[in-house]
Scaffold this active site. Structure first.
Site, PDB file in Angstrom:
ATOM      1  N   GLU A 274       0.874  -1.173   0.000  1.00  0.00           N
ATOM      2  CA  GLU A 274       0.000   0.000   0.000  1.00  0.00           C
ATOM      3  C   GLU A 274       0.906   1.217   0.000  1.00  0.00           C
ATOM      4  OE1 GLU A 274      -3.802   1.824   2.330  1.00  0.00           O
ATOM      5  OE2 GLU A 274      -1.851   1.898   3.272  1.00  0.00           O
ATOM      6  N   CYS A 308      -2.620   8.033   4.019  1.00  0.00           N
ATOM      7  CA  CYS A 308      -2.455   7.737   2.591  1.00  0.00           C
ATOM      8  C   CYS A 308      -3.701   8.102   1.792  1.00  0.00           C
ATOM      9  CB  CYS A 308      -2.126   6.266   2.393  1.00  0.00           C
ATOM     10  SG  CYS A 308      -0.520   5.774   3.045  1.00  0.00           S
TER      11      CYS A 308
END
Length: 509
Positions: A274, A308
């Site tokens: 990720e 994120c």
């Protein structure tokens, strides 16, 4: 005690953080957990951990070498058989005991997260502790009910089945923005539930909380060697964990640049990555503008923008642009910085000097391109450290602006105006990231129109871009700089297992 400063070339994770040759004995010392032993890294150097919230020195971590990683890999191999042969329900019970142990030390863990990472104690750090416990509870429950298949076959004398087996030794590298909850939700809970062993390298600047988490795991009865903690610079120990022939798969959350390097270095191994996000939030002309402004502001300033999936850039239809910006200003004005243990405090500092430098670089670029700084834009005065950044709103940006093209990872709300749906999609595609997005509209047709066309892994409609629940699949879109694979619930469990097929020929047929 002599102090030297690590150069950028020696390891970007340690930039600006003091290295000492002998830490004082009255502060917390973080060391590795390898097999059954707590032991310092063999480099002979110690990284000083200073609080971004208060400026105080919290302690030191003993920096490790590649040889320490090799020892951790050996310990993980020694423990493989025991955890893999443990029954699924027994592993689930172990995960539940770990969750209980985390909750039992909740106040202590939240305090350390607050001081070491920078989150306000009441509004964010306590929630992170709850997320860490949830990571183990979810993995336990989901693994118990994870089914595989029986396959009908053409040959009546045969049967075919599939079942799950652990991949083996996982190299796990985790970031500093959610140093407690993210490792548990994404990696450690699922790894344990699926019967894998782990070599875990946390971000250096938040390694003290990793040590505290390991203590909880041990208190709950984690078998020796199942999860091994190695502290140090990612450029050395993280890299060694990725390339070591004894690790079988890699999990990483962090920047796109580091993730791309890991993908190259770990080529041939299963990867769960990720990486960075800069997903667009699109506010259409028919949106509930006040609701959109409130949610977008929350997505921009939560965790000081260090998520994120944070709301990194906002595309607003020109007809509602000014009204939306006014609402965003009201959200920014309500943000409170200050004493991290004051219940009124809602936003803390960025975690480190590199994060500060990046945001300032992006702001300087915006100003040079004649953007308008509507609010904020600088270091907040009167705070305990210079890592507190004012909640910032910028308008008049162009698609070439760094605030539009790159991941800023700070408390800034960049606003760009558009006139047509096509222009909104073109602006959305002008950044190479594809992790998450949000769309605000009252039209179900428009909701599907944009969801199906945005090149991202998850789209939240009439919700902030960082909304996520741990059982929902999330990850980057193919062809973007936002990663590989899916985290969330059963999807993470499947990523950590090999799917094995078995066919049986029946003698009676």
């Amino acid at each position: 005690m002599t102090v030297q400063f690590q150069s950028f070339r020696e390891g970007p994770h340690l930039r600006g953080m003091p290295i000492v040759d002998q830490p004082p004995g009255d502060l917390r010392l973080g060391v590795n957990r390898i097999g059954a032993a707590w032991r310092p890294g063999t480099s002979g150097r110690f990284l000083q951990i200073d609080s971004p919230s208060t400026g105080e020195t919290l302690g030191h971590i003993a920096l490790s070498t590649r040889a320490d990683v090799g020892d951790a890999v050996a310990a993980a191999h020694a423990a493989r058989e025991k955890i893999a042969r443990m029954g699924v329900f027994e592993r689930a019970q172990l995960c539940m005991r770990i969750a209980d142990a985390i909750e039992a030390k909740g106040e202590e863990l939240a305090r350390l997260v607050c001081l070491e990472q920078g989150k306000p104690f009441h509004s964010e750090a306590k929630g992170e502790v709850a997320g860490a416990a949830l990571g183990f509870r979810n993995a336990a429950e989901q693994m118990k009910w994870l089914e595989t298949a029986y396959f009908p076959v053409a040959d009546a004398g045969k049967r075919a089945f599939s079942f799950l087996q652990p991949k083996g030794v996982l190299a796990i590298i985790t970031p500093w923005n959610f140093p407690l909850a993210l490792p548990c939700l994404y990696y450690l809970g699922p790894a344990l539930a699926t019967g894998n062993t782990v070599v875990w390298v946390p971000a250096p600047s938040t390694s003290l909380i990793a040590v505290a988490l390991m203590e909880c795991l041990i208190d709950a009865g984690l078998p020796d060697g199942v999860i091994n903690l190695v502290l140090g610079d990612g450029a050395e120990v993280g890299d060694e964990a990725v390339i070591h022939p004894g690790t079988h798969a890699v999990g990483f959350t962090g920047s796109s640049a580091t993730g791309a390097a890991i993908a190259r270095r770990g080529a041939g191994k299963p990867l769960l990555l990720e990486m960075g996000g800069n997903g667009p939030t699109i506010v259409l002309s028919d949106a509930d503008v006040d609701r959109a402004a409130a949610l977008v502001g929350a997505g921009c300033f939560a965790n000081a923008g260090q998520i994120c999936t944070a709301t990194e850039r906002i595309l607003v239809h020109r007809s509602v642009h000014d009204r939306f910006v006014d609402g965003l200003v009201r959200v920014a004005e309500a943000v409170r910085m200050g004493d991290p243990f004051d219940p009124a405090t809602t936003m803390g500092p960025v975690n480190n000097a590199m994060a500060l430098d990046k945001m300032m670089e992006h702001m300087e670029d915006a100003v040079a391109r004649k953007a308008q700084v509507v609010r904020g834009g600088g270091i907040a005065p009167g705070m305990a450290t210079n890592l507190y950044i004012e909640p910032t709103i910028v308008t008049g940006l162009t698609r070439e602006s760094l605030l539009n093209k790159e991941e800023t990872f700070g408390p800034v709300a960049p606003v760009l105006a558009f006139d047509t749906d096509a222009e909104a999609l073109e602006l959305a595609a002008s950044s190479p990231y594809g992790l998450s997005a949000a769309v605000f509209t009252q039209s179900i047709d428009q909701a599907f129109y944009f969801t199906e066309r945005l090149r991202v892994g998850i789209v939240n409609v009439n919700e902030k871009s960082c909304y996520w629940e741990p059982h929902i699949p999330a990850g980057g879109a193919a062809g973007s700089n936002s990663g590989l694979g899916r985290t969330g619930g059963r999807h993470t469990l499947m990523e950590m297992c090999d799917l094995k097929t078995m066919t049986i020929t029946l003698a009676s047929r």
